[in-house]
Design an enzyme around this catalytic site. Structure first.
Site, PDB file in Angstrom:
ATOM      1  N   LEU A 187       0.845  -1.183   0.000  1.00 57.65           N
ATOM      2  CA  LEU A 187       0.000   0.000   0.000  1.00 57.65           C
ATOM      3  C   LEU A 187       0.881   1.234   0.000  1.00 57.65           C
ATOM      4  O   LEU A 187       1.730   1.390   0.882  1.00 57.65           O
ATOM      5  CB  LEU A 187      -0.852  -0.029   1.270  1.00 57.65           C
ATOM      6  CG  LEU A 187      -2.124   0.808   1.303  1.00 57.65           C
ATOM      7  CD1 LEU A 187      -3.064   0.376   0.202  1.00 57.65           C
ATOM      8  CD2 LEU A 187      -2.783   0.641   2.660  1.00 57.65           C
ATOM      9  N   LYS A 220      10.636   3.076  13.002  1.00 56.49           N
ATOM     10  CA  LYS A 220       9.984   4.325  13.419  1.00 56.49           C
ATOM     11  C   LYS A 220      11.017   5.302  13.980  1.00 56.49           C
ATOM     12  O   LYS A 220      11.950   4.893  14.676  1.00 56.49           O
ATOM     13  CB  LYS A 220       8.946   4.037  14.509  1.00 56.49           C
ATOM     14  CG  LYS A 220       7.822   3.136  14.044  1.00 56.49           C
ATOM     15  CD  LYS A 220       7.012   2.650  15.242  1.00 56.49           C
ATOM     16  CE  LYS A 220       5.956   1.658  14.793  1.00 56.49           C
ATOM     17  NZ  LYS A 220       5.304   1.001  15.939  1.00 56.49           N
ATOM     18  N   ARG A 274       3.190  -6.430  23.580  1.00 54.73           N
ATOM     19  CA  ARG A 274       4.187  -5.960  24.539  1.00 54.73           C
ATOM     20  C   ARG A 274       4.038  -4.455  24.695  1.00 54.73           C
ATOM     21  O   ARG A 274       3.228  -3.845  24.004  1.00 54.73           O
ATOM     22  CB  ARG A 274       5.582  -6.254  24.016  1.00 54.73           C
ATOM     23  CG  ARG A 274       5.762  -5.630  22.615  1.00 54.73           C
ATOM     24  CD  ARG A 274       7.162  -5.642  22.129  1.00 54.73           C
ATOM     25  NE  ARG A 274       7.251  -5.550  20.696  1.00 54.73           N
ATOM     26  CZ  ARG A 274       7.221  -4.429  19.980  1.00 54.73           C
ATOM     27  NH1 ARG A 274       7.053  -3.274  20.587  1.00 54.73           N
ATOM     28  NH2 ARG A 274       7.321  -4.443  18.675  1.00 54.73           N
TER      29      ARG A 274
END
Lengths: 439, 487
Positions: A187, A220, A274
């Site tokens: 995507l 990230k 987590r």
């Protein structure tokens, strides 16, 4: 109630868990590998237990038994989502602070997780086990056995597919001990959005959403809560809660999604069973201590909140400050930190494990600190972020602080809602320019 | 042997005039307190709720909610008489019902029912109301005092009543003035226990005369199940026995005490550091004072009285006022010196001394006592005093006072649309106080005693804009700052 917890991790998350335990009056014993004996978390814990590796299940459980710990907190990474650790803890009569081994297995196997998501009515992208006639390019080759950006390969035409699958499979086998790969429609452009969940095995609430689209190589770099400019917010949160309920989720977890920015549709990406690196942004907007919530659930308490009890206010942004050199292809930069000055003030939080004199070993993750700023609005948070970054100074190792400063100054980021390709589209020289500016 | 901690309510009230602790002070240590192993925490009273609003501009309901969230495992207790809320005036039963419902909703689960005249019917009615509001644990107070009528048989009778009441779960001997001796404990406790029919008995004895730490050592063998203590700087003095010392002594005598010593020490040291940071007095062990048995005024009230005299510049009158307290108490029929009576007796004694003529000025409280608003006096009131007081026009006014307002009537009089909690605050205190509390915004929730000196320094510096030079020295460390000229 727990008297003593073994913290089976290192770095900033070890310091983070120890801090909450201390506040709660729970003793901590920290596992330390040779390189971390002199670390800041080691000096914060009430005791330490040497381990050969943070990935050694028997070593961790043995340390917990020897320390007479009531529970093991695995942090993130390493063994955090390893069902073998959960089972070994269970067998030793020690509480694993996390979901059950069954849920870890369901979430850890990406193909199984996709099936659960679909069963819970959560949209998933088309996927294929193997090259097929109906394959829609571009596709992403993904590892079935784990996430974190490893074993991922984007393929835009059929001719590249075989080689990409072979490489991804080899990387996955090395990283997760599981060579299985599958294909999923790629995507693009897309945003990475996620929903924080908290469950007690029966009830599940969401603690709002986050946007983690600023990434480099699927890692990230900047996260924020709530996700800016999100038209599907309610549906996204509802989908995450539906998945949590379907899994009878117990503990803290994150449902990750890809958002098709053009069609405003979202698709299940993976379930992280987590605590996440980026949990502080959620803490900033909810006022909750998520480590304390994990401990409360693990101590056998029911969920302390109904959805209506959760109030979200303000905006928070986190920058991952890594020991890496953006000017050299983000090459890791281990070494000794000669000085570390972090900003402080209203709306500023720094989670770190380094101080002047800390050694950043080459064999572990390069995360030095998380700078988290919050404000009543995104605009205020951004203003604070720029000022805070300007006061952040780490010497001795190269860091990406200058890159963060440039990001925080960029108009596109300030507008909100950049996609995962945003940072990759920056001109090559940009980080270099920033490094020069920051001196 | 279990312990219940009283630091947050009685300790704060006895040693720090109920004004020492703020919400943040409590929340900072709450998660640790929750894990020490205390059977319960004496947490709040309606008086303390009023202080939160008046002195600290903090919402007491929010304080309870936050504390409950931070201490999910340890029952939080409210102590009350059941006939008033914050204000000293009698509240309508309807209002009290709403008080209890709101308290339970906010997180109070344990309630002490304390009737200052030991009116058992009033006590049972109060307990019934609390149970109806879903109060989980209801504890009857047997308030100890020395007088001709308060013998072992008297307390055994109250205990029998408590045992028979389905709404009373346990009882405690409450010795607010610390008068109980080990000798008397050896007869009193078995007499009470013998009538409780298996309901647990707790002991709560202040250290005012230095006796209670010894009395506590006799208690386990006499069948007491819970001892009420306080921690660190909030123990001793006119507060309760020091938890750390009691634990050590009980263990020395061979008793098992399910308390985490490491966490108990952490709580105690926290209150020590807080006391030092806030310049609050730490409780000190007391010596026996034979004169005290005459006036029997509990620690918190004594502290308040001293403060009031100091504010008037009349510290020297303390002795005279205390002598007058003994006399007034006798004339008023020996009320047990427990809230609201010490305040009432001390208020009258203060008026008598300051006015220069006895009973020239009579507080409304005393008139209401005469009118029976607080139940029937344990012994008859001196005839001449009764006549002198009841003959006043004010006595006739108060006798003709309309009954207290019901919740429905309060709703009609107070601003529309306010919550039950706000309605009760506005019932109990002037509206301006509640307005000021709301204007102040949410209370702080974090507190670190160790950085208070630095914060104070910064505040002081901030208030001196003309300051141009600052030197801070500590050991080998020296920080020198110099501002620009005219800066």
């Amino acid at each position: 109630m727990f008297r003593r917890i073994l913290v089976a991790n290192r770095g900033e998350i070890a310091a983070r868990v120890i801090r909450t335990c201390r506040r709660l009056g729970i003793e901590t014993v920290l596992t330390v590998a040779a390189a971390d004996r002199g670390s800041l978390p080691a000096s914060m814990a009430d005791g330490t237990a040497g381990v050969a590796s943070y990935l050694d299940v028997a070593g961790v459980v043995g340390a917990a038994v020897a320390a007479a710990a009531d529970a093991v907190h695995p942090g993130y990474g390493f063994l955090a989502e390893n069902p073998r650790l959960a089972r070994a803890c269970d067998a030793a009569g020690i509480v694993f602070i996390g979901p059950s081994a069954e849920v870890l297995e369901a979430a850890g196997d990406k193909l199984a997780a996709r099936e659960h998501a679909a069963a819970a009515g959560v949209p998933v992208l088309p996927a294929w086990d193997a090259p097929a006639q109906d394959l829609e390019y571009p596709v992403l080759v993904k590892a079935a056995g784990g996430g974190g950006g490893r074993g991922l390969r984007a393929v835009s035409e059929p001719g590249q597919l075989d080689q990409a699958m072979a490489m991804a499979s080899a990387e996955a086998a090395a990283a997760f001990g599981d060579p299985r790969v599958y294909l999923e429609r790629l995507l693009s452009p897309a945003r990475h959005v996620e929903v924080q969940l908290l469950g007690d095995g029966e009830n599940v609430v969401h603690l709002g959403d986050r946007d983690c689209s600023v990434q480099r190589r699927y890692q990230k770099l900047v996260e924020e809560a709530p996700a800016p400019a999100l038209s599907v917010r309610d549906d996204l949160r509802a989908a995450a809660v539906a998945l949590g309920r379907h899994l009878k989720y117990r503990g803290l977890g994150t449902a990750e999604f890809l958002l098709d920015t053009e069609r405003a549709r979202f698709y299940f990406l993976e379930m992280n069973a987590r605590i996440q690196v980026e949990h502080p942004v959620t803490e900033a907007v909810t006022g909750l201590d998520l480590v304390a919530e994990q401990i409360a659930i693990a101590e056998g308490r029911g969920l302390r909140y109904a959805q209506d009890d959760i109030t979200l206010s303000g905006h928070a942004i986190e920058c991952r400050i890594n020991a890496e050199d953006p000017a050299a292809g983000f090459r890791p930069s281990p070494g000794r930190v000669t000085s570390a000055v972090f900003p402080a003030g209203p709306g500023i939080r720094v989670d770190t494990h380094v101080q002047a004199g800390s050694v950043v070993p080459p064999q572990y993750d390069s995360l030095l600190a998380k700078l988290v700023v919050s404000g009543a609005s995104r605009t205020q948070a951004l203003t604070r972020l720029r000022a805070a970054l300007a006061r952040c100074r780490i010497d001795g190792v190269a860091t990406n602080t200058g890159l963060h400063a440039m990001l925080a100054a960029s108009e596109e980021f300030a507008a909100g809602g950049v996609d995962t390709g945003y940072l990759g589209r920056w001109p090559d020289h940009a980080p270099q320019t920033v490094m020069d500016k920051s001196g | 042997m279990q312990l219940a901690d009283t630091s947050l309510r009685d300790g704060n009230q006895s040693l720090w005039g109920a004004t020492g602790l703020r919400t943040a002070h409590i929340l900072e240590i709450a998660p640790v307190l929750n894990r020490v192993g205390f059977r319960a925490l004496d947490f709040i009273s309606s008086t303390a709720m009023g202080v939160a609003v008046r002195t600290h501009r903090e919402d007491p309901w929010e304080r309870i909610r936050l504390a409950r969230a931070a201490m999910p495992d340890t029952p939080l207790q409210l102590i009350g008489t059941g006939f008033r809320f914050i204000s000293w005036e009698r509240a309508h039963p309807d209002v009290m019902r709403l008080v209890y419902e709101c308290l339970v909703r906010a997180g109070i689960s344990r309630f002490v029912v304390l009737d200052p005249t030991h009116d058992t019917d009033a006590m049972a009615a109060n307990a019934r109301m609390i149970r109806a509001a879903d109060g989980t644990e209801i504890v009857a107070a047997l308030t100890y005092t020395i007088s001709a009528v308060h013998d072992d048989a008297f307390y055994a009778g109250i205990a029998a009543y408590a045992a028979a009441s389905p709404d009373i779960d346990r009882a405690y001997i409450k010795d607010p003035a610390g008068l109980l001796t080990p000798e008397r404990a050896r007869t009193l406790i078995p007499a009470v226990r013998g009538q409780l029919r298996g309901k647990p008995l707790e002991l709560h004895a202040h250290c005012t005369l230095g006796l209670s730490p010894l009395v506590y050592l006799t208690a386990p063998d006499l069948g007491v199940e819970v001892l009420q203590v306080a921690c660190g700087a909030l123990a001793n003095g006119s507060s309760l026995p020091d938890a750390e010392r009691i634990v050590a002594n009980l263990r020395e005598l061979g008793h098992t005490v399910p308390i985490d010593d490491r966490l108990l020490a952490r709580v105690a040291r926290y209150f020590d550091r807080l006391a030092a940071a806030e310049s609050l007095p730490a409780g000190q062990p007391r010596q026996y004072d034979a004169a005290f048995t005459r006036h029997q005024v509990a620690g918190g009230v004594l502290t308040t009285l001293r403060r009031q005299l100091a504010e008037l510049g009349l510290e020297a009158k303390f002795g005279a006022v205390m002598d007058e307290v003994s006399r007034v108490r006798a004339e008023l029929g020996y009320p047990i010196m427990v809230t609201p009576f010490p305040q009432m007796v001390c208020g009258q004694a203060l008026s008598n001394v300051l006015a220069g003529e006895r009973y020239l000025v009579v507080p409304d409280q005393v008139i209401r006592y005469m009118l029976g608003s607080f139940g029937k006096p344990t012994a008859p009131v001196a005839r001449d005093v009764l006549d002198r007081i009841m003959d006043r026009p004010r006595a006739r006014e108060l006798a003709a006072e309309p009954p207290p307002l019901s919740v429905a009537e309060l709703r009609r009089r107070l601003p529309r649309g306010i919550s039950d909690e706000e309605l009760l605050l506005r019932f109990g205190m002037p509206g301006e106080e509640v307005d000021a509390m709301r204007a102040a915004g949410p209370a702080a929730t974090r507190y670190n005693p160790d950085i208070q000196p630095v914060l104070r320094l910064l505040r002081e510096l901030g208030s001196r804009p003309r300051l141009s030079r600052l030197v801070v020295t500590k050991g080998d460390f020296q920080l020198s700052l110099k501002g620009r000229e005219n800066g």
